[in-house]
Design a protein around this motif. Structure first.
Motif, PDB file in Angstrom:
ATOM      1  N   PHE A  81       0.838  -1.277  -0.026  1.00  0.00           N
ATOM      2  CA  PHE A  81       0.046   0.018   0.072  1.00  0.00           C
ATOM      3  C   PHE A  81       0.961   1.109  -0.156  1.00  0.00           C
ATOM      4  O   PHE A  81       0.522   2.295  -0.622  1.00  0.00           O
ATOM      5  N   LYS A  82       2.027   1.203   0.778  1.00  0.00           N
ATOM      6  CA  LYS A  82       3.029   2.357   0.756  1.00  0.00           C
ATOM      7  C   LYS A  82       3.355   2.416  -0.661  1.00  0.00           C
ATOM      8  O   LYS A  82       3.579   3.795  -1.175  1.00  0.00           O
ATOM      9  N   ARG A  83       3.872   1.613  -1.208  1.00  0.00           N
ATOM     10  CA  ARG A  83       4.613   1.753  -2.634  1.00  0.00           C
ATOM     11  C   ARG A  83       3.436   2.205  -3.690  1.00  0.00           C
ATOM     12  O   ARG A  83       3.887   3.121  -4.189  1.00  0.00           O
ATOM     13  N   ALA A  84       2.231   1.741  -3.310  1.00  0.00           N
ATOM     14  CA  ALA A  84       1.242   2.208  -4.207  1.00  0.00           C
ATOM     15  C   ALA A  84       0.944   3.916  -4.054  1.00  0.00           C
ATOM     16  O   ALA A  84       0.723   4.601  -5.147  1.00  0.00           O
ATOM     17  N   ARG A  85       1.018   4.210  -2.829  1.00  0.00           N
ATOM     18  CA  ARG A  85       0.811   5.605  -2.528  1.00  0.00           C
ATOM     19  C   ARG A  85       1.894   6.455  -3.053  1.00  0.00           C
ATOM     20  O   ARG A  85       1.922   7.680  -3.404  1.00  0.00           O
ATOM     21  N   ASP A  86       3.248   5.829  -2.829  1.00  0.00           N
ATOM     22  CA  ASP A  86       4.317   6.621  -3.518  1.00  0.00           C
ATOM     23  C   ASP A  86       4.333   6.930  -5.022  1.00  0.00           C
ATOM     24  O   ASP A  86       4.701   7.883  -5.343  1.00  0.00           O
ATOM     25  N   TYR A  87       3.851   5.828  -5.782  1.00  0.00           N
ATOM     26  CA  TYR A  87       3.818   6.178  -6.997  1.00  0.00           C
ATOM     27  C   TYR A  87       2.457   6.778  -7.531  1.00  0.00           C
ATOM     28  O   TYR A  87       2.369   7.087  -8.542  1.00  0.00           O
ATOM     29  N   GLY A  88       1.383   6.978  -6.596  1.00  0.00           N
ATOM     30  CA  GLY A  88       0.305   7.464  -6.984  1.00  0.00           C
ATOM     31  C   GLY A  88      -0.527   6.498  -7.875  1.00  0.00           C
ATOM     32  O   GLY A  88      -1.099   6.956  -9.087  1.00  0.00           O
ATOM     33  N   MET A  89      -0.609   5.299  -7.698  1.00  0.00           N
ATOM     34  CA  MET A  89      -1.133   4.348  -8.489  1.00  0.00           C
ATOM     35  C   MET A  89      -2.242   3.521  -7.805  1.00  0.00           C
ATOM     36  O   MET A  89      -2.065   3.123  -6.679  1.00  0.00           O
ATOM     37  N   ALA A  90      -3.422   3.258  -8.397  1.00  0.00           N
ATOM     38  CA  ALA A  90      -4.545   2.688  -7.995  1.00  0.00           C
ATOM     39  C   ALA A  90      -4.259   1.063  -8.149  1.00  0.00           C
ATOM     40  O   ALA A  90      -3.337   0.708  -9.069  1.00  0.00           O
ATOM     41  N   MET A  91      -4.740   0.265  -7.244  1.00  0.00           N
ATOM     42  CA  MET A  91      -4.497  -1.018  -7.490  1.00  0.00           C
ATOM     43  C   MET A  91      -5.650  -1.861  -7.007  1.00  0.00           C
ATOM     44  O   MET A  91      -6.746  -1.328  -6.552  1.00  0.00           O
ATOM     45  N   SER A  92      -5.898  -3.059  -7.575  1.00  0.00           N
ATOM     46  CA  SER A  92      -7.016  -4.143  -7.184  1.00  0.00           C
ATOM     47  C   SER A  92      -6.383  -5.368  -6.889  1.00  0.00           C
ATOM     48  O   SER A  92      -5.260  -5.965  -7.500  1.00  0.00           O
ATOM     49  N   LEU A  93      -6.581  -5.971  -5.898  1.00  0.00           N
ATOM     50  CA  LEU A  93      -6.199  -7.324  -5.339  1.00  0.00           C
ATOM     51  C   LEU A  93      -7.074  -8.131  -4.570  1.00  0.00           C
ATOM     52  O   LEU A  93      -8.089  -7.582  -3.920  1.00  0.00           O
ATOM     53  N   GLY A  94      -6.863  -9.446  -4.873  1.00  0.00           N
ATOM     54  CA  GLY A  94      -7.792 -10.328  -4.212  1.00  0.00           C
ATOM     55  C   GLY A  94      -7.347 -10.879  -2.966  1.00  0.00           C
ATOM     56  O   GLY A  94      -6.066 -11.389  -2.894  1.00  0.00           O
ATOM     57  N   TYR A  95      -8.032 -11.371  -1.948  1.00  0.00           N
ATOM     58  CA  TYR A  95      -7.605 -11.913  -0.757  1.00  0.00           C
ATOM     59  C   TYR A  95      -8.730 -12.815  -0.170  1.00  0.00           C
ATOM     60  O   TYR A  95      -9.941 -12.412  -0.531  1.00  0.00           O
TER      61      TYR A  95
END
Length: 309
Positions: A81-95
């Motif tokens: 989540f931190k790396r996504a914030r740093d990149y300003g990138m949205a993401m979708s993941l399953g769990y």
């Protein structure tokens, strides 16, 4: 043009002994590649953080629950989540989600570019069975470990468009796409873990399973004039092979990107959400062409009702 550059982050096999921390490191490596490719959104598979544990028959609920996440993000996924914030990138993941009140779901989430969760979907169409089946070549116990999703098929406004999610077996059911299509969906994210061999039909191997994968994703995209990003967890997990074949399909039903391996692999495509408009305004203009007075059996019954002899 409303362009969203999408990365499909296919994951290779995750063994039963692999830690979540090790898996997250691999996910971050794929996110790094997505950032280098200019992606706005990265999509990970179903049950991204663990092996496909429904293949194992378990009677101890504590063992079952060890495969589930009690919160998201958690300690293991915080770096992602931190790396996504740093990149300003949205993401979708399953769990696998274990709720505070004790419910178990096969879940997919969507974050915005700040890492905040803006959408949650829980798998509706659970395949398989709920007790040990000696007739199968291997077990598929999703009905034992998960409850059917209780959120329906919602969509969300995100990344300048209308986004939806579904999980694995959901992709085989036209109702999945149509309910989202009736809400104007423009991009559907779905993760899957699909065995390379049908446990009840041994001659149905990876070639036919990949054919069916493309068939249902392309049909869902075309019939609802939407982009679909379908992302696999693939390869041999503890002796059990899963198909790859991650793909991105445009609103005309054409495959525009497809994985070539069964390993960690990133596929990328710039998805113009305005490309959905033509189909939604012509052949699939639902307001003009749908005849709901004839569709009653779709919501009025589950099993087949044959005509009388």
């Amino acid at each position: 043009m409303r362009e969203v550059v999408v990365g499909g982050a296919q994951m290779g096999p995750i063994q039963k002994s692999d830690t979540r921390e090790a898996v997250v490191e691999r996910m971050i490596a794929l996110m790094d590649r997505a950032h280098e490719a200019g992606c706005d959104l990265v999509v990970y598979p179903e049950l991204t953080l663990t092996t496909f544990f429904p293949r194992w028959y378990m009677e101890d609920q504590r063992e079952v629950d060890s495969w589930f996440e009690r919160e998201m993000p958690n300690e293991a996924t915080a770096p992602l989540f931190k790396r996504a914030r740093d990149y300003g990138m949205a993401m979708s993941l399953g769990y696998a989600e274990l709720t505070p009140d004790g419910h178990h779901f096969n879940t997919q989430i969507l974050t915005d570019k700040t890492g905040a969760i803006v959408g949650k979907y829980r798998k509706v169409h659970l395949p398989g069975h709920d007790e040990f089946d000696p007739e199968r070549s291997f077990q598929h116990l999703e009905k034992r470990y998960f409850e059917p999703g209780d959120l329906g098929f919602p969509v969300w406004r995100a990344l300048g468009g209308i986004m939806g999610m579904c999980v694995c077996n959901d992709r085989r059911w036209p109702e999945t796409y149509r309910v989202m299509g009736l809400q104007g969906v423009e991009l559907v994210m779905l993760g899957y873990n699909t065995p390379s061999v049908n446990s009840q039909k041994g001659d149905e191997g990876p070639e036919k399973r990949l054919f069916h994968n493309r068939l249902v994703v392309q049909a869902g995209a075309y019939q609802n004039s939407t982009w679909v990003v379908a992302v696999a967890k693939a390869g041999v997990e503890d002796g059990h092979p899963l198909i790859g074949g991650s793909l991105i399909v445009n609103p005309d039903g054409e495959v525009v990107a497809e994985a070539k391996t069964e390993d960690d692999e990133l596929i990328v495509h710039p998805c113009d959400l305005d490309a959905c408009n033509f189909g939604k305004e012509t052949i699939f203009d639902f307001a003009r062409h749908r005849r709901i007075e004839h569709y009653g059996p779709i919501t009025g019954q589950t099993g087949i009702v044959r005509p009388k002899e």
